[in-house]
Design an enzyme around this catalytic site. Structure first.
Site, PDB file in Angstrom:
ATOM      1  N   GLY A  81     -15.503 -11.945 -10.945  1.00  0.00           N
ATOM      2  CA  GLY A  81     -14.508 -11.780  -9.888  1.00  0.00           C
ATOM      3  C   GLY A  81     -15.063 -12.195  -8.550  1.00  0.00           C
ATOM      4  O   GLY A  81     -16.273 -12.142  -8.309  1.00  0.00           O
ATOM      5  N   GLU A  82     -14.178 -12.634  -7.666  1.00  0.00           N
ATOM      6  CA  GLU A  82     -14.603 -13.077  -6.344  1.00  0.00           C
ATOM      7  C   GLU A  82     -13.465 -12.886  -5.358  1.00  0.00           C
ATOM      8  O   GLU A  82     -12.296 -13.117  -5.683  1.00  0.00           O
ATOM      9  CB  GLU A  82     -15.016 -14.554  -6.394  1.00  0.00           C
ATOM     10  N   GLY A  83     -13.801 -12.438  -4.153  1.00  0.00           N
ATOM     11  CA  GLY A  83     -12.775 -12.224  -3.136  1.00  0.00           C
ATOM     12  C   GLY A  83     -13.395 -12.162  -1.769  1.00  0.00           C
ATOM     13  O   GLY A  83     -14.571 -12.506  -1.580  1.00  0.00           O
ATOM     14  N   GLY A  84     -12.604 -11.696  -0.780  1.00  0.00           N
ATOM     15  CA  GLY A  84     -13.095 -11.608   0.577  1.00  0.00           C
ATOM     16  C   GLY A  84     -14.242 -10.630   0.724  1.00  0.00           C
ATOM     17  O   GLY A  84     -15.056 -10.729   1.642  1.00  0.00           O
ATOM     18  N   PHE A  85     -14.350  -9.678  -0.198  1.00  0.00           N
ATOM     19  CA  PHE A  85     -15.388  -8.653  -0.125  1.00  0.00           C
ATOM     20  C   PHE A  85     -16.725  -9.159  -0.629  1.00  0.00           C
ATOM     21  O   PHE A  85     -17.774  -8.631  -0.300  1.00  0.00           O
ATOM     22  CB  PHE A  85     -14.972  -7.434  -0.960  1.00  0.00           C
ATOM     23  N   ARG A  87     -18.734 -10.897  -4.390  1.00  0.00           N
ATOM     24  CA  ARG A  87     -18.652 -11.325  -5.782  1.00  0.00           C
ATOM     25  C   ARG A  87     -18.959 -10.167  -6.735  1.00  0.00           C
ATOM     26  O   ARG A  87     -19.766  -9.293  -6.421  1.00  0.00           O
ATOM     27  CB  ARG A  87     -19.638 -12.466  -6.046  1.00  0.00           C
ATOM     28  N   ASP A 201      -5.027   0.644  -0.003  1.00  0.00           N
ATOM     29  CA  ASP A 201      -5.094  -0.748  -0.474  1.00  0.00           C
ATOM     30  C   ASP A 201      -4.654  -0.825  -1.935  1.00  0.00           C
ATOM     31  O   ASP A 201      -5.313  -1.449  -2.756  1.00  0.00           O
ATOM     32  CB  ASP A 201      -6.501  -1.305  -0.298  1.00  0.00           C
TER      33      ASP A 201
END
Length: 365
Positions: A81-85, A87, A201
């Site tokens: 998974g990967e996002g603004g926060f 990996r 959230d």
């Protein structure tokens, strides 16, 4: 005999008290350590959590070297998974022989010390079958890494929104079970903690699924303690994800548990429709899911237009009506007209247990 029993009971209580003290000291030490880098304003939430909370067990502390070893030096092949926060990697903690999810926060990203502290402390104070289990963390130097139980079926978003053609869509009953379990996670935060914890959230990508598609809420970096005393709301900067935020929170910054209820209504609508809350690939009038659905809520003859086409009509028609009614109530413009999340759980109880024979499938496919 009785004296021995009393002595044994006291000894057990003493061990529990000593362990609780150690857990609290460990979390307080973490707070002091992070505070040195982030300043007092950034750690107010963390202090409040320790002030009001009841530690249920401090998570394990890992070194960066241990987590590098667990993930084969953060091998891209193990990236899940990967996002603004940052990996998320699949890893193996050899000492525990346990498969884990390792979230390495992006030092240049939005999620900084405040969110890291909120995550560690919140998940040290709560425990529920529908909240993800935090195993440990790493705060070596500037590294901020969280270690969770591994959820083998990824997120609800993975199975619901933008589903690859070769993947089997979630059936109706599974969708309702996920909705109920996610609502129960919110209910625990709202009703069984004191003060209430506002999740802030709630969205499909933060609902993780285990091997049996049981849901668990994850990512508590935006969590906020609810109002106390005579206060009706918490005033705070607007956080969360566009499309999921309640209108009163987005415009005023006034946050209550009803803000989470609105977000739940959005996700329930995504579960029913298989549509993203914001989808710029659709025609202009359909890009905002809630705006598109609102007129359809008022016309029972158009309810089936809100059902995910991938269901191919395989859903109990009465259950569809009921699920849409729950979503519509959660999406009320005025916060005080929305139901409590406990009422939502009660309403979903039947839908999650109902069999096809009880309600009958829709046949107009």
């Amino acid at each position: 005999m009785e004296k021995n029993h009393l002595k044994s009971s006291r000894s057990c209580l003493d061990r529990k008290a000593n362990q609780k003290l150690k857990d609290e000291e460990a979390l307080a030490a973490l707070l002091r350590s992070i505070s040195m880098h982030s300043g007092s304003k950034q750690t107010k939430l963390a202090k409040d959590i320790l002030k009001y909370g009841n530690v249920k067990g401090a998570p394990e502390t890992f070194t960066f070297h241990q987590l590098a070893a667990a993930t084969d030096n953060f091998n891209p092949k193990l990236l899940v998974g990967e996002g603004g926060f940052g990996r998320v990697y699949k890893g193996l903690i050899g000492s525990r022989n346990q498969v884990v999810a390792v979230k390495q926060l992006d030092r240049n990203g939005f999620q900084g010390n405040r969110e890291f502290l909120a995550e560690v402390l919140t998940l040290s104070l709560v425990h529920h079958q529908n909240l993800v289990n935090l195993i440990g963390y790493c705060a070596d130097g500037h590294q901020r890494i969280l270690v969770y139980e591994y959820m083998s079926n990824g997120s609800l978003e993975d199975h619901l929104l933008g589903l690859p053609a070769h993947n089997k869509p979630l059936d109706w009953n599974t969708r309702m079970r996920i909705a109920k379990g996610a609502a129960e996670g919110l209910e625990y935060l709202h009703d069984r903690t004191n003060p209430a914890i506002i999740y802030r959230d709630f969205k499909a990508s933060n609902i993780l699924l285990d091997e049996e598609f049981n849901p668990k809420l994850s990512d508590f970096g935006f969590a906020k303690l609810g109002p106390t005393g005579c206060e009706e709301y918490v005033s705070t900067r607007v956080m969360g994800t566009y499309g999921y935020c309640a209108p009163e929170y987005a415009t005023t910054g006034y946050l209550t548990t009803k803000s989470d209820v609105y977000s739940f209504g959005v996700v329930l609508l995504e579960i029913i429709s298989g549509r993203r809350v914001i989808d710029t690939t659709r025609p202009a009038e359909e890009q905002n899911l809630v705006s598109w659905a609102q007129p359809l809520f008022k016309d029972k003859g158009k309810f089936t237009l809100l059902a995910d086409p991938l269901l191919e009509g395989k859903y109990p028609i009465k259950a569809l009506y009921q699920a849409l009614a729950i979503s519509a109530m959660c999406l009320q413009e005025e916060a005080n007209t929305r139901p409590l999340i406990g009422d939502v759980v009660n309403a979903l109880e039947y839908l999650a247990m109902a069999t096809d024979d009880e309600t009958g499938y829709e046949t107009d496919t």
